[in-house]
Scaffold this motif. Structure first.
Motif, PDB file in Angstrom:
ATOM      1  N   THR A  18       0.896  -1.498   0.100  1.00  0.00           N
ATOM      2  CA  THR A  18      -0.010   0.028   0.076  1.00  0.00           C
ATOM      3  C   THR A  18       0.776   1.226   0.114  1.00  0.00           C
ATOM      4  O   THR A  18       0.299   2.483  -0.162  1.00  0.00           O
ATOM      5  N   SER A  31      -2.964  -2.062  -5.005  1.00  0.00           N
ATOM      6  CA  SER A  31      -3.450  -1.846  -3.539  1.00  0.00           C
ATOM      7  C   SER A  31      -2.892  -0.704  -2.957  1.00  0.00           C
ATOM      8  O   SER A  31      -2.979  -0.241  -1.675  1.00  0.00           O
ATOM      9  N   LYS A  33      -3.254   3.063  -1.526  1.00  0.00           N
ATOM     10  CA  LYS A  33      -4.521   3.850  -0.989  1.00  0.00           C
ATOM     11  C   LYS A  33      -4.229   5.236  -1.083  1.00  0.00           C
ATOM     12  O   LYS A  33      -5.082   6.167  -0.956  1.00  0.00           O
ATOM     13  N   LEU A  72      -8.671   5.593  -8.807  1.00  0.00           N
ATOM     14  CA  LEU A  72     -10.067   4.967  -8.123  1.00  0.00           C
ATOM     15  C   LEU A  72      -9.631   3.723  -7.407  1.00  0.00           C
ATOM     16  O   LEU A  72      -9.437   2.530  -7.791  1.00  0.00           O
ATOM     17  N   PRO A  73      -9.221   4.119  -6.001  1.00  0.00           N
ATOM     18  CA  PRO A  73      -8.834   2.855  -5.032  1.00  0.00           C
ATOM     19  C   PRO A  73      -9.666   1.703  -4.998  1.00  0.00           C
ATOM     20  O   PRO A  73      -9.111   0.511  -4.801  1.00  0.00           O
ATOM     21  N   GLN A  74     -11.052   1.793  -4.843  1.00  0.00           N
ATOM     22  CA  GLN A  74     -11.963   0.682  -4.838  1.00  0.00           C
ATOM     23  C   GLN A  74     -11.772  -0.160  -6.195  1.00  0.00           C
ATOM     24  O   GLN A  74     -11.758  -1.466  -5.853  1.00  0.00           O
ATOM     25  N   GLN A  75     -11.370   0.108  -7.284  1.00  0.00           N
ATOM     26  CA  GLN A  75     -11.164  -0.626  -8.506  1.00  0.00           C
ATOM     27  C   GLN A  75      -9.549  -0.830  -8.656  1.00  0.00           C
ATOM     28  O   GLN A  75      -9.274  -1.533  -9.693  1.00  0.00           O
ATOM     29  N   GLY A  76      -8.821  -0.478  -7.782  1.00  0.00           N
ATOM     30  CA  GLY A  76      -7.424  -0.876  -7.831  1.00  0.00           C
ATOM     31  C   GLY A  76      -6.910   0.000  -9.000  1.00  0.00           C
ATOM     32  O   GLY A  76      -5.784  -0.245  -9.587  1.00  0.00           O
ATOM     33  N   SER A 128      -8.027  -3.280 -11.001  1.00  0.00           N
ATOM     34  CA  SER A 128      -8.406  -4.660 -10.705  1.00  0.00           C
ATOM     35  C   SER A 128     -10.002  -5.063 -10.943  1.00  0.00           C
ATOM     36  O   SER A 128     -10.706  -4.508 -10.216  1.00  0.00           O
ATOM     37  N   SER A 131     -11.514  -8.880  -6.793  1.00  0.00           N
ATOM     38  CA  SER A 131     -10.604  -8.857  -5.739  1.00  0.00           C
ATOM     39  C   SER A 131      -9.556  -9.475  -5.857  1.00  0.00           C
ATOM     40  O   SER A 131      -8.684  -9.223  -5.244  1.00  0.00           O
ATOM     41  N   SER A 134      -5.401  -8.342 -10.413  1.00  0.00           N
ATOM     42  CA  SER A 134      -4.914  -7.177 -10.767  1.00  0.00           C
ATOM     43  C   SER A 134      -4.257  -7.125 -12.022  1.00  0.00           C
ATOM     44  O   SER A 134      -3.291  -8.055 -12.232  1.00  0.00           O
TER      45      SER A 134
END
Length: 197
Positions: A18, A31, A33, A72-76, A128, A131, A134
């Motif tokens: 991260t 990953s 953030k 877009l951290p949620q989608q990597g 990603s 989950s 990636s």
């Protein structure tokens, strides 16, 4: 160009992080953030000894810098940009030659030196879709300069002239890198394919 990668012997291509951007595997950027700026300054010295000579090489250089920021951290989805060294050339070697013939006695001292290297600038992104997977890709531009010299100095009694040959090479070109990271429980597999420059 990260302390984490160096601490793991540069074997971190299949590890999520991260807080670190590894240019060798763009898929591992998924990953991240927070935005991260990192770089490496390297100092190195080498001392060599033989029965009659001693050489010392020392110096420092910038090993690279990278900037990664999640879009877009949620989608990597992370964007990465930076430069890293691809290769380094640095050597110096001296050799004495004595040749005795019936016609004359020729001795020479030869010095061989090489400096320079190639660096890579990259721009890429990760994504990603699920989950456990990636994907990543990066466009890379390779550039640099390498100098190789051979300097031969003959003794004054010789009929030969002092000779210096220097060759400069400045390669450049584009290539690309595609990568994937798969996670299954505690097992992570990372793979990278680098297209030829």
């Amino acid at each position: 160009p990260s302390g984490r990668s160096m601490g793991l012997g540069s074997m971190s291509a299949a590890l999520w992080s991260t807080s670190s951007l590894l240019p060798r595997n763009p898929a591992s950027w998924g990953s991240m953030k927070t935005a991260e700026l990192q770089g490496t300054l390297n100092y190195e010295n080498i001392s060599t000894n033989s029965a009659s000579d001693q050489s010392f090489f020392g110096g420092s250089n910038m090993q690279g810098a990278t900037l990664g920021f999640p879009i877009l951290p949620q989608q990597g989805m992370t964007l990465g940009v930076g430069f890293i060294p691809f290769s380094t050339v640095r050597y110096a070697f001296n050799s004495d030659v004595q040749s005795v013939s019936a016609a004359d006695s020729v001795s020479s001292q030869s010095s061989y030196t090489g400096t320079g290297g190639i660096s890579t600038f990259f721009l890429g992104s990760s994504f990603s879709p699920v989950s456990w997977l990636s994907l990543g890709a990066a466009l890379e531009y390779n550039f640099g300069a390498m100098t190789r010299s051979v300097d031969v100095l003959f003794n004054s009694a010789s009929q030969y002239n002092h000779t210096l040959v220097t060759r400069n090479i400045s390669p450049d070109g584009f290539d690309a890198r595609v990568a994937a990271m798969f996670t299954a429980g505690a097992l992570t597999l990372g793979t990278t394919l680098r297209l030829p420059a």
